[in-house]
Write an enzyme that holds these catalytic residues in place. Sequence first.
Site, PDB file in Angstrom:
ATOM      1  N   SER A 144     -11.256   2.082  -0.759  1.00  0.00           N
ATOM      2  CA  SER A 144     -10.100   2.836  -1.243  1.00  0.00           C
ATOM      3  C   SER A 144      -8.955   2.777  -0.244  1.00  0.00           C
ATOM      4  O   SER A 144      -7.792   2.865  -0.629  1.00  0.00           O
ATOM      5  CB  SER A 144     -10.494   4.289  -1.544  1.00  0.00           C
ATOM      6  OG  SER A 144     -11.039   4.908  -0.408  1.00  0.00           O
ATOM      7  N   GLU A 145      -9.270   2.639   1.046  1.00  0.00           N
ATOM      8  CA  GLU A 145      -8.213   2.512   2.038  1.00  0.00           C
ATOM      9  C   GLU A 145      -8.668   1.674   3.221  1.00  0.00           C
ATOM     10  O   GLU A 145      -9.832   1.744   3.643  1.00  0.00           O
ATOM     11  CB  GLU A 145      -7.809   3.892   2.564  1.00  0.00           C
ATOM     12  CG  GLU A 145      -6.324   4.173   2.485  1.00  0.00           C
ATOM     13  CD  GLU A 145      -5.951   4.749   1.141  1.00  0.00           C
ATOM     14  OE1 GLU A 145      -4.781   4.638   0.755  1.00  0.00           O
ATOM     15  OE2 GLU A 145      -6.822   5.318   0.489  1.00  0.00           O
TER      16      GLU A 145
END
Length: 286
Positions: free
Chosen positions: A45-46
Amino acid sequence: MEIPIFTVDSFTNLPFKGNPAAVCLIENELRDDLYQSIAAEMNLSETAFITRRNSMDYSSGARFGLRWFTPTCEMPLCGHATLASAAVLFYMKKNVNPVLMFETMRGELYVRQHEESLIMDFPLNKPNPQDQHEIKNLLKAVVGDVPIQDVCYNPTTRNLMIRLADTCDRSELTSLKPEAEALLKNESTGKIKGVIVTMKGAPTAQPGYDFYSRYFSPWLGVLEDPVCGSAHTVLAAYWSEKLNKKKMLAYQCSCRGGELGLEIRDDGRLNIIGQAQIILQGTLKI
């Protein structure tokens, strides 16, 4: 070029729980398209990129640059990857400073150690009431027929917040399965970049969570973010007012799950408290 890289599970004291982030230590700034390619390759996600400031090394420096990328775009604010970045500097690089400062798109963010946890100094983003009729199709795509008590929107984070009715059971939150295609179809204006679904917790039961949540953001290339720190800048503002509490314990009940301590300070900012587990260390060769 060789780049040190780590995978860190944030907002958990157990490996393979919480929210995984990749953290890269960058000697010199890279091209934006290269940052994005690395984040796409990591497919988390990051992915966070830390750069040194004032020519200090990672062990003695107290000020760093920090950027965050999803697999598809750069993010202006990210909680779990900030926690992961601080964990790498404190735990792996043995940084000697009591407080680390990160220069970001949203200004300066500070992180300090406290016992087994890390405490992040974040902004507070209060949501405003949102007309449900304007977005009824999107609400239906997110929660189906589950009853809704409140809908709010925060323009800074571009997050929509849906509060489920107090009559709902936690299982109704955990069983939601919105489809990315349906969310994207029913919101294409760019106004909304993420949807928070939340409900009142059970503070009298151990460990005493004040509220639960989940977070969906297919507009940013992530259908569900397992534990989202930036979403809690909105949640903390909302629930603090509703519960009349400045200190809260929150649980994001994705399949991985994660726990966040929240404390609204007298200066109007938010302390987000969590643990992190470093599970992978390696070298990215480009």
